[in-house]
Design a protein around this motif. Structure first.
Motif, PDB file in Angstrom:
ATOM      1  N   ALA A 144       0.825  -1.206   0.000  1.00  0.00           N
ATOM      2  CA  ALA A 144       0.000   0.000   0.000  1.00  0.00           C
ATOM      3  C   ALA A 144       0.861   1.258   0.000  1.00  0.00           C
ATOM      4  CB  ALA A 144      -0.937   0.000   1.206  1.00  0.00           C
ATOM      5  N   ALA A 145       2.003   1.191   0.674  1.00  0.00           N
ATOM      6  CA  ALA A 145       2.912   2.344   0.740  1.00  0.00           C
ATOM      7  C   ALA A 145       3.780   2.469  -0.510  1.00  0.00           C
ATOM      8  CB  ALA A 145       3.813   2.226   1.967  1.00  0.00           C
ATOM      9  N   ASN A 146       3.870   1.392  -1.291  1.00  0.00           N
ATOM     10  CA  ASN A 146       4.796   1.301  -2.429  1.00  0.00           C
ATOM     11  C   ASN A 146       6.238   1.545  -1.970  1.00  0.00           C
ATOM     12  OD1 ASN A 146       5.189   0.722  -5.212  1.00  0.00           O
ATOM     13  ND2 ASN A 146       5.541   2.884  -5.633  1.00  0.00           N
ATOM     14  N   HIS A 147       6.585   0.868  -0.884  1.00  0.00           N
ATOM     15  CA  HIS A 147       7.937   0.955  -0.316  1.00  0.00           C
ATOM     16  C   HIS A 147       8.127  -0.261   0.582  1.00  0.00           C
ATOM     17  CE1 HIS A 147      11.435   2.427   1.898  1.00  0.00           C
ATOM     18  NE2 HIS A 147      11.532   3.413   1.031  1.00  0.00           N
ATOM     19  N   ARG A 148       9.328  -0.857   0.546  1.00  0.00           N
ATOM     20  CA  ARG A 148       9.555  -2.084   1.311  1.00  0.00           C
ATOM     21  C   ARG A 148      10.013  -1.846   2.743  1.00  0.00           C
ATOM     22  NH1 ARG A 148      12.748  -4.417  -3.785  1.00  0.00           N
ATOM     23  NH2 ARG A 148      13.347  -2.216  -3.645  1.00  0.00           N
ATOM     24  N   THR A 161       9.189   3.413  -9.191  1.00  0.00           N
ATOM     25  CA  THR A 161       8.089   4.365  -9.132  1.00  0.00           C
ATOM     26  C   THR A 161       8.064   5.033  -7.759  1.00  0.00           C
ATOM     27  OG1 THR A 161       6.634   2.539  -8.486  1.00  0.00           O
ATOM     28  CG2 THR A 161       6.668   3.157 -10.822  1.00  0.00           C
ATOM     29  N   LYS A 162       7.587   6.269  -7.709  1.00  0.00           N
ATOM     30  CA  LYS A 162       7.658   7.037  -6.461  1.00  0.00           C
ATOM     31  C   LYS A 162       6.708   6.472  -5.412  1.00  0.00           C
ATOM     32  CE  LYS A 162       4.298  10.669  -7.657  1.00  0.00           C
ATOM     33  NZ  LYS A 162       4.100  12.131  -7.810  1.00  0.00           N
ATOM     34  N   GLN A 163       7.031   6.734  -4.169  1.00  0.00           N
ATOM     35  CA  GLN A 163       6.201   6.269  -3.073  1.00  0.00           C
ATOM     36  C   GLN A 163       4.893   7.039  -3.030  1.00  0.00           C
ATOM     37  OE1 GLN A 163       8.110   6.234   0.768  1.00  0.00           O
ATOM     38  NE2 GLN A 163       6.388   5.208   1.729  1.00  0.00           N
ATOM     39  N   ARG A 164       3.842   6.374  -2.556  1.00  0.00           N
ATOM     40  CA  ARG A 164       2.548   7.039  -2.439  1.00  0.00           C
ATOM     41  C   ARG A 164       2.586   8.113  -1.343  1.00  0.00           C
ATOM     42  NH1 ARG A 164       0.590   1.578  -3.457  1.00  0.00           N
ATOM     43  NH2 ARG A 164      -0.445   1.590  -5.489  1.00  0.00           N
ATOM     44  N   THR A 165       1.730   9.109  -1.488  1.00  0.00           N
ATOM     45  CA  THR A 165       1.561  10.097  -0.421  1.00  0.00           C
ATOM     46  C   THR A 165       0.900   9.421   0.775  1.00  0.00           C
ATOM     47  OG1 THR A 165      -0.656  10.775  -1.126  1.00  0.00           O
ATOM     48  CG2 THR A 165       1.211  11.919  -2.147  1.00  0.00           C
ATOM     49  N   GLN A 166       0.926  10.090   1.915  1.00  0.00           N
ATOM     50  CA  GLN A 166       0.299   9.542   3.115  1.00  0.00           C
ATOM     51  C   GLN A 166      -1.180   9.244   2.871  1.00  0.00           C
ATOM     52  OE1 GLN A 166       1.836   8.813   6.084  1.00  0.00           O
ATOM     53  NE2 GLN A 166      -0.086   7.978   6.884  1.00  0.00           N
ATOM     54  N   ILE A 167      -1.873  10.174   2.242  1.00  0.00           N
ATOM     55  CA  ILE A 167      -3.307   9.982   1.998  1.00  0.00           C
ATOM     56  C   ILE A 167      -3.545   8.831   1.033  1.00  0.00           C
ATOM     57  CG2 ILE A 167      -5.359  11.051   0.977  1.00  0.00           C
ATOM     58  CD1 ILE A 167      -4.396  13.727   2.122  1.00  0.00           C
ATOM     59  N   LYS A 189       6.900   2.073  12.835  1.00  0.00           N
ATOM     60  CA  LYS A 189       5.881   3.126  12.690  1.00  0.00           C
ATOM     61  C   LYS A 189       5.939   3.776  11.316  1.00  0.00           C
ATOM     62  CE  LYS A 189       4.122   7.184  15.172  1.00  0.00           C
ATOM     63  NZ  LYS A 189       4.344   8.100  16.323  1.00  0.00           N
ATOM     64  N   ILE A 190       7.136   3.791  10.716  1.00  0.00           N
ATOM     65  CA  ILE A 190       7.343   4.482   9.447  1.00  0.00           C
ATOM     66  C   ILE A 190       7.695   3.471   8.349  1.00  0.00           C
ATOM     67  CG2 ILE A 190       8.660   6.271   8.250  1.00  0.00           C
ATOM     68  CD1 ILE A 190       7.007   7.350  10.535  1.00  0.00           C
ATOM     69  N   ILE A 191       7.086   3.636   7.183  1.00  0.00           N
ATOM     70  CA  ILE A 191       7.439   2.843   6.006  1.00  0.00           C
ATOM     71  C   ILE A 191       7.887   3.824   4.939  1.00  0.00           C
ATOM     72  CG2 ILE A 191       6.655   1.192   4.261  1.00  0.00           C
ATOM     73  CD1 ILE A 191       4.500   0.278   6.198  1.00  0.00           C
ATOM     74  N   GLY A 192       9.192   3.937   4.757  1.00  0.00           N
ATOM     75  CA  GLY A 192       9.699   4.954   3.839  1.00  0.00           C
ATOM     76  C   GLY A 192       9.386   6.329   4.369  1.00  0.00           C
ATOM     77  N   SER A 193       8.527   7.058   3.649  1.00  0.00           N
ATOM     78  CA  SER A 193       8.178   8.423   4.057  1.00  0.00           C
ATOM     79  C   SER A 193       6.752   8.532   4.592  1.00  0.00           C
ATOM     80  CB  SER A 193       8.337   9.375   2.864  1.00  0.00           C
ATOM     81  OG  SER A 193       7.476   8.995   1.801  1.00  0.00           O
ATOM     82  N   VAL A 194       6.061   7.401   4.761  1.00  0.00           N
ATOM     83  CA  VAL A 194       4.696   7.452   5.288  1.00  0.00           C
ATOM     84  C   VAL A 194       4.622   6.771   6.642  1.00  0.00           C
ATOM     85  CG1 VAL A 194       3.691   7.501   2.970  1.00  0.00           C
ATOM     86  CG2 VAL A 194       3.933   5.311   4.156  1.00  0.00           C
ATOM     87  N   SER A 195       3.580   7.113   7.388  1.00  0.00           N
ATOM     88  CA  SER A 195       3.382   6.548   8.718  1.00  0.00           C
ATOM     89  C   SER A 195       2.246   5.535   8.687  1.00  0.00           C
ATOM     90  CB  SER A 195       3.032   7.660   9.721  1.00  0.00           C
ATOM     91  OG  SER A 195       4.062   8.613   9.794  1.00  0.00           O
TER      92      SER A 195
END
Length: 364
Positions: A170-174, A183-189, A217-223
């Motif tokens: 969902a975050a597009n980040h491992r 591809t870029k990571q998804r925004t928080q929303i 708590k954090i996956i890449g740049s999203v929480s």
């Protein structure tokens, strides 16, 4: 010609209903829904001008300015885009931020062009509230975490299980220092929206208890959403104890083979190899302080040599030289320490297939 209640919202997301988002591009980029397409009534500069007018002169003047800005060829072009969407997606809906003026104007102009198209009552705000409520509700349901050292295939298992919720997907980040994709990571929303839709689809299958990867708590740049993160702090954990060689093989495939292939597919051969090497180098750089400068420089050199060998001969042999010490000297000790604080919640341990079979039985 509207979606008036939450049960309809549920079916809308479960069925991947096409959505036409009438908000300005800047609003859309901050967050949207997985099946939405941006076909704005007003572009960013137009929306800004109308907003200023509304504050200074009121609604009537703002509406008049909007019609002045969007008329003639501009209006015709936008209506043509809307018509194309409506004709391609006859089962879809349109919405603006609150389901108010912008979507009503769009409906009216489409009607004048011969198309009746439904709008979402409450708009983006109501849909977003419904997805946030879904996350909060799922956080109250039973969940089990999959734990284990890096390379144990936790994310793979989550996706193999019918009850699995893939936070990293969902975050597009491992989640790790090497966790980004081409591809870029998804925004928080967007992350929260994709996650909530996944939850709704699982619920539609009758699933009422979930399996998630043991995440920070954090996956890449999203929480991770706070209700989910809080529930994860109490959840039982099943630990995958796979051998080092199995884990190394998975990591080589994930971080090296697949990422190199994806970079080349995205950027072309020459630039793809350059971007791939930069991706690995940035991953190492992000943990340099924890590695210590001397060890960081040694592993970086081995990594760069391995990339050159791979590019010249196709051999993967050099990559174990940096991946193995990274596991043994950095990732494994870090996770062992983290897991020691959760020891009372460990309910099962085994190799990959054993843990998977146990989880299938537990969530049946």
């Amino acid at each position: 010609m509207s979606r008036p209640n939450c049960e309809d919202f549920r079916q809308l997301f479960v069925n991947d209903t096409p959505l036409m988002d009438m908000r300005a591009p800047v609003e859309f980029e901050q967050g949207a829904f997985p099946t939405s397409v941006n076909r704005p009534l007003m572009q960013d500069s137009e929306r800004e001008a109308v907003g200023i007018c509304y504050k200074e002169q009121g609604q009537e003047a703002a509406i008049a300015l909007g019609h002045e800005l969007v008329h003639g060829d501009i209006k015709a072009e936008r209506i043509a885009q809307w018509k194309a969407f409506c004709e391609a997606n006859p089962d879809g809906y349109l919405y603006c931020f609150r389901g108010g003026l912008r979507s009503q104007i769009t409906q009216q102009w489409l009607k004048e062009a011969g198309i009746e198209y439904p709008r979402i009552v409450g708009g983006y705000k109501a849909l977003r509230r419904f997805l946030i409520d879904t996350i909060e509700q799922v956080a109250q349901q039973p969940m089990t975490l999959i734990g284990g050292n890096t390379g144990c295939g936790k994310t793979i298992m989550v996706n193999e299980l019918e009850s699995g919720l893939d936070l990293e997907g969902a975050a597009n980040h491992r989640g790790s220092s090497f966790g980004r994709y081409v591809t870029k990571q998804r925004t928080q929303i967007d992350f929260e929206n994709v996650l909530a839709v996944s939850m709704l689809k699982k619920q539609a299958l009758g699933i009422n208890q979930f399996v998630l990867e043991d995440e920070g708590k954090i996956i890449g740049s999203v929480s991770v959403p706070l209700p989910i993160h809080a529930a994860m702090q109490e959840a039982p954990i099943a630990i995958v104890d796979d051998p080092l060689d199995v884990r190394l093989a998975r990591l080589t495939d994930d971080y090296v083979v697949r990422m190199q292939r994806d970079f080349v597919a995205h950027y072309g051969e020459e630039l793809g190899w350059t971007r791939f090497a930069e991706y690995l180098e940035r991953g190492m750089f992000s943990i340099r302080k924890r590695l210590g400068l001397e060890r960081y420089e040694q592993l970086l050199q081995v990594q760069q040599d391995a990339v050159r060998l791979m590019q010249s001969s196709g051999s993967l042999d050099g990559h174990e030289g940096w991946l193995k010490p990274l596991l043994e000297q950095y990732y494994d000790p870090m996770y062992t320490y983290q897991l020691s604080k959760k020891a009372d919640r460990i309910v099962f341990r085994g190799e990959y297939d054993e843990v998977k079979a146990w989880l299938v039985d537990k969530t049946a």
